[in-house]
Design a protein around this motif. Structure first.
Motif, PDB file in Angstrom:
ATOM      1  N   ALA A 185      -0.603  11.231  10.148  1.00 58.86           N
ATOM      2  CA  ALA A 185      -1.428  10.025  10.251  1.00 58.86           C
ATOM      3  C   ALA A 185      -2.867  10.403  10.610  1.00 58.86           C
ATOM      4  N   GLU A 186      -2.994  11.416  11.453  1.00 60.28           N
ATOM      5  CA  GLU A 186      -4.339  11.842  11.860  1.00 60.28           C
ATOM      6  C   GLU A 186      -5.139  12.363  10.662  1.00 60.28           C
ATOM      7  N   TYR A 187      -4.452  12.998   9.696  1.00 56.99           N
ATOM      8  CA  TYR A 187      -5.134  13.430   8.474  1.00 56.99           C
ATOM      9  C   TYR A 187      -5.819  12.232   7.803  1.00 56.99           C
ATOM     10  N   ILE A 188      -5.082  11.125   7.733  1.00 55.86           N
ATOM     11  CA  ILE A 188      -5.648   9.924   7.107  1.00 55.86           C
ATOM     12  C   ILE A 188      -6.798   9.382   7.952  1.00 55.86           C
ATOM     13  N   ALA A 189      -6.531   9.262   9.255  1.00 58.36           N
ATOM     14  CA  ALA A 189      -7.538   8.672  10.147  1.00 58.36           C
ATOM     15  C   ALA A 189      -8.805   9.513  10.197  1.00 58.36           C
ATOM     16  N   SER A 190      -8.605  10.833  10.134  1.00 56.94           N
ATOM     17  CA  SER A 190      -9.773  11.720  10.272  1.00 56.94           C
ATOM     18  C   SER A 190     -10.732  11.582   9.087  1.00 56.94           C
ATOM     19  N   ARG A 191     -10.240  11.014   7.981  1.00 60.14           N
ATOM     20  CA  ARG A 191     -11.117  10.772   6.838  1.00 60.14           C
ATOM     21  C   ARG A 191     -11.739   9.386   6.860  1.00 60.14           C
ATOM     22  N   GLY A 192     -11.419   8.624   7.911  1.00 63.31           N
ATOM     23  CA  GLY A 192     -12.112   7.348   8.040  1.00 63.31           C
ATOM     24  C   GLY A 192     -11.260   6.110   7.813  1.00 63.31           C
ATOM     25  N   ASN A 193      -9.988   6.296   7.467  1.00 61.33           N
ATOM     26  CA  ASN A 193      -9.148   5.115   7.241  1.00 61.33           C
ATOM     27  C   ASN A 193      -8.155   4.978   8.385  1.00 61.33           C
ATOM     28  N   ASP A 194      -8.380   3.975   9.236  1.00 61.47           N
ATOM     29  CA  ASP A 194      -7.487   3.810  10.387  1.00 61.47           C
ATOM     30  C   ASP A 194      -6.475   2.696  10.177  1.00 61.47           C
ATOM     31  N   GLN A 195      -6.380   2.187   8.960  1.00 62.17           N
ATOM     32  CA  GLN A 195      -5.415   1.128   8.650  1.00 62.17           C
ATOM     33  C   GLN A 195      -4.098   1.773   8.232  1.00 62.17           C
ATOM     34  N   ILE A 196      -3.340   2.242   9.204  1.00 60.24           N
ATOM     35  CA  ILE A 196      -2.134   3.018   8.928  1.00 60.24           C
ATOM     36  C   ILE A 196      -0.926   2.350   9.570  1.00 60.24           C
ATOM     37  N   ILE A 197       0.129   2.220   8.785  1.00 62.00           N
ATOM     38  CA  ILE A 197       1.408   1.719   9.304  1.00 62.00           C
ATOM     39  C   ILE A 197       2.396   2.882   9.229  1.00 62.00           C
ATOM     40  N   LEU A 198       2.975   3.257  10.360  1.00 57.47           N
ATOM     41  CA  LEU A 198       3.961   4.334  10.374  1.00 57.47           C
ATOM     42  C   LEU A 198       5.336   3.773  10.026  1.00 57.47           C
ATOM     43  N   CYS A 199       6.167   4.600   9.431  1.00 53.11           N
ATOM     44  CA  CYS A 199       7.505   4.132   9.059  1.00 53.11           C
ATOM     45  C   CYS A 199       8.577   5.166   9.403  1.00 53.11           C
ATOM     46  N   GLU A 200       9.504   4.765  10.263  1.00 56.39           N
ATOM     47  CA  GLU A 200      10.695   5.575  10.539  1.00 56.39           C
ATOM     48  C   GLU A 200      11.727   5.233   9.465  1.00 56.39           C
ATOM     49  N   ARG A 201      12.248   6.266   8.790  1.00 59.24           N
ATOM     50  CA  ARG A 201      13.168   6.006   7.677  1.00 59.24           C
ATOM     51  C   ARG A 201      14.397   6.908   7.705  1.00 59.24           C
ATOM     52  N   GLY A 202      14.680   7.440   8.891  1.00 58.85           N
ATOM     53  CA  GLY A 202      15.866   8.283   9.008  1.00 58.85           C
ATOM     54  C   GLY A 202      15.534   9.730   8.762  1.00 58.85           C
ATOM     55  N   ILE A 203      16.258  10.604   9.447  1.00 60.11           N
ATOM     56  CA  ILE A 203      16.030  12.043   9.305  1.00 60.11           C
ATOM     57  C   ILE A 203      17.316  12.697   8.810  1.00 60.11           C
ATOM     58  N   ARG A 204      17.156  13.921   8.326  1.00 60.92           N
ATOM     59  CA  ARG A 204      18.296  14.620   7.748  1.00 60.92           C
ATOM     60  C   ARG A 204      19.072  15.351   8.850  1.00 60.92           C
ATOM     61  N   THR A 205      20.328  15.037   8.985  1.00 59.10           N
ATOM     62  CA  THR A 205      21.178  15.718   9.959  1.00 59.10           C
ATOM     63  C   THR A 205      22.495  16.080   9.267  1.00 59.10           C
ATOM     64  N   TYR A 206      23.409  16.635  10.031  1.00 57.25           N
ATOM     65  CA  TYR A 206      24.717  17.000   9.497  1.00 57.25           C
ATOM     66  C   TYR A 206      25.615  15.784   9.240  1.00 57.25           C
TER      67      TYR A 206
END
Lengths: 293, 293, 293, 293
Positions: free
Chosen positions: D176-197
């Motif tokens: 997200a910081e990559y996006i913000a560091s270029r000037g766009n702070d309109q960011i929505i984060l999304c948790e979508r599950g992680i890979r496990t056993y």
């Protein structure tokens, strides 16, 4: 009970049908039984003699590359690596020298009669990179960057495709198929460790992936022993294991001054350590004693 | 910035102190630099020559064990395995023959001048098992069954301690320390694969664990190439990798009729396959060609 | 193509047959559609009203247990926890007070009209523990200690069965079946987080396991919000999530002086923090406002 | 021992210094204590009222999108999703309609007074996509496609950034910081599950990530309950858990005819199932009963 038995047989047959589908993959061993040999300058990757890819994590300066390359050349290494476009977790970490890095890498390699490989991270750079590089690397974080895979499939350069951090063996094969389906079958697969709960190593080297990949596919497979372990102190045994399991080559990160490296300082061997490792591998018979790795 | 530098040094020093604590572990290499050699009958585990442990997943019948053992003896294998107490996911799966299984295993081994190993799953069986077994195995599911570890530490039998399915290398070392702290230092560690997302193999063989365990500890380390992969088709390369990385031995499941085995039917080699594997390992120089594996 | 379609249908039917087998599990919802309610003193676990299990990680002293229990009783909590037999990674860590710990726990609970739960780690202690405890806990490291499961199945005490660190949902159900198959159907399942690569939390709470377990089985399911997260700072949202997803109760570790606790110092709430959390849950409607949790 | 104590304090202080560095991240809560509210047409994402993003996995036809959108509009949903560029494991799977898909999505949304979101997979498409989309999605496989992140940071459109399959919470924040560091702070984060056993679910929903992300960052966080579980049968409890834990919204895949969907057929709700779910969430108080989700 007879019904159950019958169903089990039919079940097996169904799985067989699904196998059928896989058989048609261009990169599948079922489609082509003979090993693909990827020719990179003087090197035949997959041709029976294991190759060594070495160099620093990042191209930093002309002087650094010169120091590393002249040492590697002296050791008979033919394939020089060095990152110019670095995918880094933080935007504030060193991002690589970009095109200038490719130029330094390329010129250094030529000066030492070596060939070179570097990572490209975006489709639009693939064609440009062909001017500088003998092998284009697609890194772990981009293994399912399908547009990049397609771009890599559209050029006539060997591609070094690294397994994703949490990619299955099957997904790696399909990623290679993306490249092959566009017409480029000069693909080298790379096992570089997967992400697990274990923290004694940076990643968990999935050694079993090597024979499975070679069984499922006709493509050569190399092992990145630097990224998979992230530890210098087990390089010799891990290198032996990788060669014993059938890898067609090793990637070993080296740096003239690891302590001040701009990335991966902890896992890069210094030039003496690299020579020691190479000697050990040659003396123990895991690498041929003749020139080029 | 000087403060930051100073703090980094102090941080390193703090880590050093924590290392100090680990140094005092009985099983630590720092505590004893020389390799521990576990003597099992004629076999010196950890003595430089890799050993082979083989036999079926489960002891099923006298005839089965006789068939397997006589074949293994013919191949120069000295250490016979066979499960009598089977930890099975479902209570309705075959649970093993229990004490009767230990008796069959023990008598078969003696008849063939072999020594034997089997898994014990509860502390109260440890003493009894000493009458039958030359090595007591503590299985993956019981690696942190601390009462069992303590019981194993109270007898004078070699212990084969398998890494848990999701245990860290550090946790395995501490589990061994439970045994050692009770006075039994005859411990063989076993890497047998860890649980990850990858499904091409039954578990993911963590090959890096072998050199790390041998570096951290003075105990011998063997690799179970059957459970870690769950696949017969990559046994030869994986066996080579395990030996190349420095394992002191291999566990290879064998059965006279794998297709009808009461457990792990898929991963056990038949006797011919085992002989072929052994020959390949001997001819390629990964195993000595003289008797006992 | 019609063949492929046909095979797919037969494939589905085969899976159906395998489902058939699972239907016969005693703990399966298919075998008994109604929810099992486990009665623990005044508490009906699984009866529709979520319960709270609280108390310290380890029983340390009479004074400590008195401080915690009197506070919990004041908050209307009926089920007191406290570890007497502690499965610890290192043999040199505090191992719990053993039987003396059970006695302190039991007497403290009685003095406060509470019921109590504690972990038992070896089969031979199960019967003895029945004298002290209202619920016997089988911990994560022992979820596949099958002898312990069988012993737990042979007594007539409710069992709190925690999911193993790397156990699948299916394996947890089969572990419960071990208990049920011996005649004890008073089982409470517990989701307590699984081991993954993520290190921001001690374990990864598998919230989806709760509705799946309740769908597959008729047993009540509680969530250990302390061990699954290992962080105090997200207790309130996680408690809400666990209750919203359908958990029949929560386990929340509390200590009168967490900073000096002999185990799990970091994740135990102090008594004020616990009261605050409870109030938040009651005021937001996630817990009933009447006495007992 | 006093030295040890002292060192522990200094150790803590060192960690504090490292925290210092993180504080300076643009997306860090320490840098801005107030919640960022991302305005998407009429919707205030992160403004206190949870939002619902719904629509099919892939845009397939005008008719399909019309059917879905008109139903969603009827339910008061304002934010329509639909994939036009589909990152698929196999190159032979349906790859999406591309730009034509964006056009269909965009026109359908406008016709129904909705706003729309779709995934873009390569930097060079970002600018073009701004003409069609109200929110640009960066998918799990591209979370560390840093060139794409930089391109997303250079436009003035809200970005929906999904967590990678094996990305840590920290890596998501840095992405997200990559996006913000270029000037766009309109960011929505999304948790979508992680890979496990665990294989009972497609991925393991890391519910704890939501409160941690909201604590570490000021950005809104939504949960994709379709991809994280891959199962329709636990949608209601999981939706409740996600909202209870503090998510600012949900992504729920819907399709007018899931059985014939060109991708993710198994996990998409049909329109009636979606309405039922929505009603359940509204009646149970997890969603407001007024229009817009």
């Amino acid at each position: 009970d007879t019904i159950r038995h019958l169903f089990k047989q039919i079940f097996q047959a169904s799985l067989g049908l699904q196998e059928e589908e896989k058989k048609s993959l261009l990169i599948s061993r079922k489609n082509k039984s003979q090993d693909t040999v990827v020719q990179v300058g003087p090197l035949a990757v997959g041709g029976g003699t294991p190759i060594i890819i070495s160099g620093p994590c990042s191209v930093e300066t002309e002087a650094q590359m010169e120091a590393v390359a002249s040492h590697l050349q002296g050791e008979g290494i033919a394939l020089l690596r060095g990152g110019a476009y670095k995918p880094r977790t933080s935007p504030y970490d060193f991002q690589g020298l970009g095109k200038e890095g490719l130029r330094i890498l390329s010129e250094t390699a030529k000066r030492h009669q070596m060939v070179c490989v570097s990572e490209i991270v975006t489709p639009e750079d693939v064609e440009m990179a062909c001017e500088y590089l003998d092998v284009i690397q697609i890194g772990a974080r981009n293994m399912q960057n399908f547009e990049l895979l397609k771009a890599a499939g559209s050029v006539r350069k060997p591609i070094l495709l690294k397994r994703g951090l949490a990619a299955t063996i099957e997904e790696l094969l399909y990623a290679a198929e993306y490249i092959a389906s566009r017409g480029n079958d000069q693909i080298i697969l790379c096992e570089r460790g997967i992400r697990t709960y274990e923290k004694a190593t940076r990643n968990t080297l999935d050694i079993s992936a090597v024979p499975i990949l070679k069984q499922e596919s006709h493509l050569p497979v190399v092992v990145d022993i630097s990224h998979s372990t992230g530890r210098k102190d087990i390089m010799f045994p891990i290198a032996k294991a990788a060669l014993a399991v059938g890898a067609d080559g090793l990637i070993i990160e080296t740096h003239n001054e690891p302590a001040v490296a701009l990335s991966d300082a902890k896992q890069q061997l210094d030039l003496d350590q690299f020579s020691t490792l190479l000697n050990q591998l040659r003396q123990s018979g895991f690498l041929p004693t003749t020139v080029q790795a």
